[in-house]
Design an enzyme around this catalytic site. Structure first.
Site, PDB file in Angstrom:
ATOM      1  N   ASN A   7       0.878  -1.174   0.000  1.00  0.00           N
ATOM      2  CA  ASN A   7       0.000   0.000   0.000  1.00  0.00           C
ATOM      3  C   ASN A   7       0.916   1.224   0.000  1.00  0.00           C
ATOM      4  O   ASN A   7       1.453   1.607   1.031  1.00  0.00           O
ATOM      5  CB  ASN A   7      -0.896  -0.036   1.241  1.00  0.00           C
ATOM      6  CG  ASN A   7      -1.883   1.120   1.278  1.00  0.00           C
ATOM      7  OD1 ASN A   7      -1.883   1.979   0.394  1.00  0.00           O
ATOM      8  ND2 ASN A   7      -2.720   1.151   2.295  1.00  0.00           N
ATOM      9  N   ARG A  90      -2.603  -2.223  -3.363  1.00  0.00           N
ATOM     10  CA  ARG A  90      -3.830  -1.475  -3.107  1.00  0.00           C
ATOM     11  C   ARG A  90      -3.779  -0.210  -3.963  1.00  0.00           C
ATOM     12  O   ARG A  90      -2.805   0.543  -3.910  1.00  0.00           O
ATOM     13  CB  ARG A  90      -3.896  -1.103  -1.636  1.00  0.00           C
ATOM     14  CG  ARG A  90      -5.139  -0.323  -1.319  1.00  0.00           C
ATOM     15  CD  ARG A  90      -5.235  -0.022   0.149  1.00  0.00           C
ATOM     16  NE  ARG A  90      -6.490   0.657   0.401  1.00  0.00           N
ATOM     17  CZ  ARG A  90      -6.924   0.983   1.592  1.00  0.00           C
ATOM     18  NH1 ARG A  90      -6.222   0.679   2.641  1.00  0.00           N
ATOM     19  NH2 ARG A  90      -8.077   1.610   1.744  1.00  0.00           N
ATOM     20  N   HIS A 179     -13.143   2.371   0.366  1.00  0.00           N
ATOM     21  CA  HIS A 179     -13.124   1.232   1.317  1.00  0.00           C
ATOM     22  C   HIS A 179     -13.754  -0.001   0.679  1.00  0.00           C
ATOM     23  O   HIS A 179     -14.251  -0.887   1.387  1.00  0.00           O
ATOM     24  CB  HIS A 179     -13.927   1.532   2.603  1.00  0.00           C
ATOM     25  CG  HIS A 179     -13.379   2.614   3.471  1.00  0.00           C
ATOM     26  ND1 HIS A 179     -14.194   3.563   4.056  1.00  0.00           N
ATOM     27  CD2 HIS A 179     -12.118   2.903   3.864  1.00  0.00           C
ATOM     28  CE1 HIS A 179     -13.446   4.383   4.774  1.00  0.00           C
ATOM     29  NE2 HIS A 179     -12.180   4.007   4.661  1.00  0.00           N
ATOM     30  N   ARG A 238     -12.403  14.373   8.709  1.00  0.00           N
ATOM     31  CA  ARG A 238     -13.217  14.837   7.577  1.00  0.00           C
ATOM     32  C   ARG A 238     -14.617  15.207   8.038  1.00  0.00           C
ATOM     33  O   ARG A 238     -15.205  14.513   8.874  1.00  0.00           O
ATOM     34  CB  ARG A 238     -13.327  13.744   6.501  1.00  0.00           C
ATOM     35  CG  ARG A 238     -12.012  13.390   5.840  1.00  0.00           C
ATOM     36  CD  ARG A 238     -12.262  12.494   4.619  1.00  0.00           C
ATOM     37  NE  ARG A 238     -11.025  11.918   4.145  1.00  0.00           N
ATOM     38  CZ  ARG A 238     -10.720  10.617   4.228  1.00  0.00           C
ATOM     39  NH1 ARG A 238     -11.574   9.764   4.763  1.00  0.00           N
ATOM     40  NH2 ARG A 238      -9.569  10.178   3.763  1.00  0.00           N
ATOM     41  N   GLU A 381      -8.452  -5.936   5.083  1.00  0.00           N
ATOM     42  CA  GLU A 381      -8.275  -5.510   3.689  1.00  0.00           C
ATOM     43  C   GLU A 381      -7.068  -6.195   3.041  1.00  0.00           C
ATOM     44  O   GLU A 381      -7.119  -6.559   1.874  1.00  0.00           O
ATOM     45  CB  GLU A 381      -8.134  -3.983   3.635  1.00  0.00           C
ATOM     46  CG  GLU A 381      -9.458  -3.303   3.946  1.00  0.00           C
ATOM     47  CD  GLU A 381      -9.341  -1.803   4.144  1.00  0.00           C
ATOM     48  OE1 GLU A 381      -9.000  -1.384   5.262  1.00  0.00           O
ATOM     49  OE2 GLU A 381      -9.597  -1.061   3.190  1.00  0.00           O
TER      50      GLU A 381
END
Ligand code: ADP
Length: 395
Positions: A7, A90, A179, A238, A381
């Site tokens: 990643n 990813r 996601h 956020r 993940e």
């Protein structure tokens, strides 16, 4: 086969080596501050940790250091790079080009590049990670797994914004969702448990970044993040959804540019913005429990927004069979799960207080008389990326 999961961010590179025989994590780690002063590697293996501080000028150098750590006489977990059968990357944004993971070839690289306008920060970094791996292990097959792919089954009524259609045509402006690897992993697991054709599921992935998805029969029909991960529910830093006019209002009053305001909405809003304290749920909850009014209100706003989205998705699907909580907050914050589901009895959602409070690992936390089954299911993940990688390279 052992699969390396990568990643890559603009100045960081996370990795995990997974043995697919038993799906165990053999080693994992993080290279930080690539190309910046203070570059370092943290490598974890067999319950031990190894840290190295050394200048790392780019992603290729970072990959070399990772491979060295993996094969090192003292800290290594494999004898030779040849034990790595494949690499799974990813990738943030697959735009409308990718509805599933793909083997990385030139066409795949070109398509990831074409999606850069949609993921201007992440896609170039993801490509750097891929190129670095190609440079240091040129013969190993690689797979790209996209954060957006799972959501590509959404119908136009869910993904179109009410703006002039030409912007969708010209700039591909629409809801994409993120996601996706986690939502797909959870959707697959909950459907195994439910074993019900046409199942209607709402998945709450609640971490630093948070998103919900509505999943019918294993396929995504709606999700809360949008063109970017900024839309949706309140997150660590956020804001989530708001009236777009807020952007102009802040810009005018604070004499800021649009992108400066967006940085505030991405990095200084959400839990930290409202609590004026922390972006970390544990901190905000602890201070709220100690009586802090701002933190209490922050948690109210957070839970209310998620509760509304669950209701909206139940309406969108014409019912709900299961509700799932996952990721850092979803898996660990029992009080948060109780707050979110409070008042949802009318929908058939009722928690078992004891099961909710003590849930560890995969647990059904609904009361015996709850019409909707509620679960905590840990997400993974990296494992989802590894499974995709194995499936595609075995073909
Ligand atoms: P990321 O999106 O970075 O992968 P995670 O899924 O790891 O994030 O989630 C991080 C969030 O999970 C943080 O807000 C953290 O406070 C929260 N969290 C972790 N453990 C707990 C806990 N026991 N109680 C409440 N929140 C928790």
């Amino acid at each position: 086969m052992k699969i390396l999961i990568i990643n890559a961010g603009s100045s960081s590179l996370k990795y995990q080596l997974i043995d697919m025989q038993d799906e165990s994590v053999v080693a994992k780690g993080l290279v930080e501050r690539i190309g910046i002063e203070g570059s370092n590697l943290t490598h974890k293996y067999a319950g031990k940790q190894f840290k190295l501080e050394t200048p790392i000028k780019d992603h290729t150098e970072a990959m070399n250091i990772v491979l060295k750590a993996l094969t090192d006489k003292e800290h290594g977990v494999i004898a030779d790079i040849s034990e790595i059968g494949a690499v799974g990357h990813r990738v943030l944004h697959g735009g409308m080009k990718f509805t599933a993971s793909c083997v990385i070839d030139q066409a795949c690289m070109d398509a990831i590049e074409e999606c850069i306008p949609l993921g201007p920060l992440h896609n170039p970094a993801n490509l750097q990670g891929i190129r670095a791996c190609q440079a240091v292990m040129p013969d190993v097959p690689m797979v790209a797994v996209f954060d957006t792919a799972f959501h590509q089954t959404m119908p136009p009524k869910a993904y179109l914004y009410g703006v002039p259609l030409e912007y969708y045509r010209k700039y591909s402006i629409r809801r994409y969702g993120f996601h996706g690897t986690s939502h797909r992993f959870i959707a697959g697991r909950v459907n195994e448990i439910l074993d019900k054709p046409g199942s209607k599921v709402v998945i709450c992935h609640l971490g630093n970044g948070s998103s919900l998805s509505a999943v019918v029969d294993g396929k995504c029909v709606d999700t809360s993040m949008g063109l970017t991960p900024l839309e949706g529910v309140l997150m660590g830093t956020r804001s989530g959804s708001l009236d777009p006019a807020v952007v102009e209002c802040i810009a005018n009053n604070e004499h800021l540019t649009t992108s400066e305001v967006l940085t505030i909405l991405n990095k200084k809003s959400g839990l930290i913005g409202l609590s004026e304290y922390s972006s970390d749920m544990r901190d905000v909850r602890a201070k709220a429990e100690a009586g802090d009014e701002k933190c209490k209100t922050t948690l109210d706003v957070w839970a209310y927004g998620i509760r509304k989205t669950i209701g909206a998705y139940a309406a969108a699907m014409g019912g709900i069979d299961a509700l799932v909580f996952t990721a850092g907050i979803g898996e660990n914050d029992a009080a948060g799960r109780a707050e979110i589901t409070e008042g949802l009895e009318f929908l058939g959602i009722k928690l078992d207080a004891e099961k909710n409070a003590t849930a560890r690992e995969e647990t059904e936390i609904s009361a015996p008389d709850s019409r909707v089954r509620v679960f905590v299911i840990p997400t993974n993940e990296e494992l989802a990326i590894a499974r995709d990688t194995l499936a595609l390279v075995s073909k």
